[in-house]
Design an enzyme around this catalytic site. Structure first.
Site, PDB file in Angstrom:
ATOM      1  N   ASP A  60      -5.437   4.046  21.181  1.00  0.00           N
ATOM      2  CA  ASP A  60      -6.540   3.112  21.015  1.00  0.00           C
ATOM      3  C   ASP A  60      -7.870   3.723  21.445  1.00  0.00           C
ATOM      4  O   ASP A  60      -7.947   4.494  22.397  1.00  0.00           O
ATOM      5  CB  ASP A  60      -6.255   1.858  21.855  1.00  0.00           C
ATOM      6  CG  ASP A  60      -7.304   0.787  21.700  1.00  0.00           C
ATOM      7  OD1 ASP A  60      -7.453   0.271  20.585  1.00  0.00           O
ATOM      8  OD2 ASP A  60      -7.982   0.475  22.698  1.00  0.00           O
ATOM      9  N   GLU A  68      -6.808   6.018  16.578  1.00  0.00           N
ATOM     10  CA  GLU A  68      -7.796   5.061  16.096  1.00  0.00           C
ATOM     11  C   GLU A  68      -9.161   5.667  16.419  1.00  0.00           C
ATOM     12  O   GLU A  68      -9.685   5.505  17.517  1.00  0.00           O
ATOM     13  CB  GLU A  68      -7.645   3.692  16.775  1.00  0.00           C
ATOM     14  CG  GLU A  68      -8.573   2.660  16.171  1.00  0.00           C
ATOM     15  CD  GLU A  68      -9.118   1.651  17.163  1.00  0.00           C
ATOM     16  OE1 GLU A  68      -9.711   0.653  16.724  1.00  0.00           O
ATOM     17  OE2 GLU A  68      -8.982   1.865  18.374  1.00  0.00           O
TER      18      GLU A  68
END
Length: 801
Positions: free
Chosen positions: A470, A523
């Protein structure tokens, strides 16, 4: 900022106030199985401990054969300094003064048992009553030549408790462990630090170890001592900053925290950073855990590494476990999720963060327990069971992993030992400007070790097949979301966070080396060069690759959704929003994500983004999904979008499953979209042209990419042998008959294998039911062409018949 949960019943702030002598310890003794012990067992020798004055005539002690030496007996009582440090919780080496030690005149026994009325040492048949030195300290000198194995009989008000002496055991961590921790290279850090039920010298108990280099002292508090750690100080193991203590009799299931004395003398109770289990939030304590799970996914693991992820089919269903079907535990999810995902044909699930987090509204992205699956749904072995069942159903498991930041809760990582430790010491570097959290100090080797080992931990201990990392962009740039003057350039004057780059490279290299067959996914929302390039290959920027296996294509996601949200009459002016992705499609190994971020907080669900009436909205979504599955790259779809849920996702109630209920009048509309997703996955997995060359330009060829006035685009996908699949999308709400497209001349006929306008999906059933034969007329720069009927707002796929 993560809201701080209210304290649980086992929170030390609620349970460690003033104690009445003997009351709590009596309860603790009963809880631990204490029993009344007679003052003198049959045949036992009871010897009072010797009280030694400050000076005493020399005692003759044997020294070898026929020789003696003179020794002056010493007082066994602790000196004032040691007593003060133990009472204040600032003693670095309690084992050096507590327990049994050879001294002139015999063996000194010392015990620190707050609230005890009496302590007796038991050495086989010998029983020695220690002198009460006050403040919970007991001591005695016994004329023995060697330090014996012993136990303690502790008397409290109304009861006696016989137990092992924690301070008679040698350290449970070896030199290699400490060396690797000090170097920041312990790739299985969770096996060294944390709480581990084990047997030490044949005695069952739990080994506690924690890294707290700035602490003046550390003690263990838990349910086993009624959250009063006074009598359980830990020892410092040298310059590594690790504190350790083996507590006999403590087993799995016991809640605990570390009581840390800060540099300023104040104290704080902290959850274990490497706890493998936690209490159920909002309770915040760590829990001693030992896994006894037996895996059954050997077949899955054996073939997991057969092909790299970018050369294999990957269709991902993203799931928020607590809300997929609210109220289900890990084991209940294991009975429903694998069959659902397998029926729809997805190859993988991606679980939004599973690691423990105090605030459910963060969806798991503000982590406090990096080594513990959230206790909301069960214990760690229950989570293992879910992963195991998914594997047995042929489904890979990816997991969101959040190494970019952590919340400021004062019982977790923030200023863990009284000073910045896991976070950067510079407040401007530490504070994350967007989320009210703290960023990890990636330049500190122990912090990098904590995170790298954590990535390995999930893959090795829970058989996770991949990590979606993330917020990578927030780690890579020093000026991420920071105004001028609020950040400091790197040593070269640039904005790149060199420490974060090194960390990500080390994490990827370590995970791929240790766990063959896994994949890491970034990401990353910028154009950073080389996200999926190998770490030893340098690019134009001079940096080596970050080493990820795949990267989320945020540009494709943003542009394509912008295009689809427009009324068809305006789409011709924005045709490039669909075709631009092919300009950079092979710069990285991409995943096409329609994730939770795109269907929450005012962004609308996927079908609700589409223009037009209800029929047109569903037709647009179906056409878009057909285009997405054919586009180079893997695909990811968030739960609820597979059946055209109209409402935004909410973690409070999850998907609107009632839309699929046959008793609901319009449910066929939603079932139709779900049936399309199933067929997309079925044809996709059976067609190597759609995935085998996802990352190579030879796997793609435009047929027509500039038909903006028609709102049409068409392209070929090709497998390693050159076998094609033709994908054609018509994003206009009109039927286009006899639409001519150039095709290779070596294909004798084309057969429609998927049409998003099919009646069974809720469409108008316009299409090409018969094989389509090429004509000799060249078109679009190709030697042959075919004429197709293009349904409105639809995508069709054709393969050689």
């Amino acid at each position: 900022m993560t809201p701080r949960p209210s304290s649980s019943g086992s929170d030390p702030q609620k349970t460690t106030g003033k104690n009445t002598a003997g009351k709590k310890t009596a309860k603790a003794a009963k809880k631990a199985g204490a029993k009344k012990v007679p003052a003198k067992k049959a045949g036992a020798k009871e010897v009072p401990a010797k009280r030694v004055p400050a000076k005493k005539p020399a005692a003759r002690q044997p020294v070898g054969k026929g020789r003696v030496r003179e020794e002056v007996a010493v007082s066994p009582a602790l000196d004032a300094g040691d007593r003060e440090r133990l009472l204040a919780g600032t003693h670095h080496d309690p084992h050096a003064v507590l327990g049994a030690h050879r001294v002139p005149g015999g063996v000194a026994f010392r015990a620190f048992r707050p609230y005890a009325l009496a302590v007796t040492v038991i050495c086989g048949e010998l029983r020695v009553a220690l002198h009460d030195d006050g403040d919970g300290f007991f001591s005695g000198l016994v004329p023995l030549n060697e330090v014996p194995v012993h136990r303690l009989l502790v008397a409290y008000e109304g009861t006696e408790h016989e137990a092992e002496d924690p301070y008679r055991f040698l350290p449970t961590l070896g030199e290699l462990d400490l060396h690797l921790i000090g170097e920041g290279r312990h790739e299985q850090l969770w096996r060294a630090l944390g709480a581990h039920p084990t047997a030490h010298d044949g005695v069952a108990g739990t080994r506690f170890a924690v890294w707290a280099p700035n602490a003046r002292g550390v003690r263990v508090a838990g349910g086993f001592n009624f959250w009063d750690g006074t009598g359980h100080p830990m020892r410092s193991l040298g310059s590594t900053g690790v504190w350790e203590l083996f507590l006999p009799g403590v087993g799995a299931g016991e809640p605990y925290k570390f009581e840390i004395t800060r540099p300023d003398g104040s104290r704080t109770f902290r959850a274990d950073p490497l706890a493998r289990r936690t209490e159920v939030p909002p309770a915040t304590s760590s829990v001693v855990h030992a896994s006894d799970y037996t895996w059954g996914d050997e077949e899955w693991l054996a073939r997991r590494a057969d092909a790299p992820a970018h050369e294999a089919p990957m269709s991902v269903y993203e799931v928020h476990l607590p809300s997929w079907r609210p109220g289900l535990t890990y084991r209940e999810l294991a009975e429903q999720l694998p069959s659902y995902v397998a029926d729809l044909g997805f190859t993988h699930v991606e679980l939004m963060p599973v690691a423990e987090h105090p605030f459910g509204g963060s969806w798991g992205y503000q982590v406090t327990g990096f080594y513990a699956p959230t206790a909301r749904l069960g214990d760690p072995d229950d989570f293992r069971y879910l992963v195991d069942r998914l594997h047995r159903a042929g489904i890979g498991v990816l997991m969101d992993w959040v190494p970019a930041h952590f919340p400021r809760d004062d019982w977790a990582l923030a200023e863990f030992d009284g000073r910045p430790l896991y976070e950067h010491s510079d407040p401007l570097r530490a504070a994350h400007p967007d989320w009210g959290t703290l960023e990890f100090d990636f330049g500190r080797r122990e912090v990098r070790n904590f995170l790298v080992a954590n990535a390995v931990y999930w893959c090795e201990e829970f058989h996770i097949d991949g990590l979606r990392v993330d917020a990578v962009a927030s780690m890579l740039y020093l000026d991420y979301s920071r105004e001028p003057g609020r950040w400091t350039p790197n040593e070269h004057g640039g904005r790149e966070n060199l420490d974060a780059v090194a960390f990500l490279q080390e994490m990827n290299a370590t995970v791929y080396r240790r766990v063959p067959g896994v994949v890491t996914v970034a990401e990353e929302s910028t154009a950073w060069d080389g996200v999926t390039r190998a770490t030893h290959h340098k690019g134009p920027s001079g940096f080596g690759g970050l080493g990820f296996g795949l990267k989320w294509n945020m540009g494709w996601m943003h542009d394509s959704l912008e295009y689809m949200s427009r009324e068809p009459v305006h789409r011709g002016y924005h045709h490039g929003e669909l075709t631009f992705s092919m300009v950079y499609a092979y710069s990285e190994n991409y995943v096409l994500p329609i994730s939770h971020d795109e269907v929450v907080h005012g962004k609308k669900s996927l079908v609700s983004k589409m223009p037009g009436d209800w029929w047109q909205q569903r037709a647009n979504e179906r056409a878009y999904l057909g285009y997405m599955w054919a586009h180079p790259g893997k695909q990811l779809l968030f739960m609820g979008q597979e059946f055209a849920q109209g409402a935004e996702w909410s973690e409070a109630h999850g998907p609107d499953w009632w839309l699929l209920d046959p008793e609901y009048g319009a449910s066929a509309d939603h079932r139709g979209v779900r049936d399309l997703v199933r067929d997309l996955n079925t044809v996709y997995r059976a067609t190597p042209a759609l995935w085998e060359r996802d990352t190579h330009p030879s796997g793609f060829a435009w047929v027509v990419g500039d038909a903006a006035d028609d709102d049409v685009l068409a392209f070929l996908r090709l497998d390693a042998d050159g076998t094609p699949l033709l994908a054609v999308s018509n994003f206009a709400p009109v039927v286009r008959s006899d639409y001519r497209l150039g095709v290779p001349d070596e294909v004798p006929a084309w057969h429609e294998v998927l049409n998003t306008d099919a009646a069974r999906y809720g469409g108008g059933d316009v299409g090409n039911p018969d094989p389509v034969k090429p004509e000799a007329q060249g078109w679009h720069g190709r030697p042959a062409s075919i004429r197709l009927t293009l349904p409105p707002l639809a995508t069709v796929w054709l393969r050689p018949a």
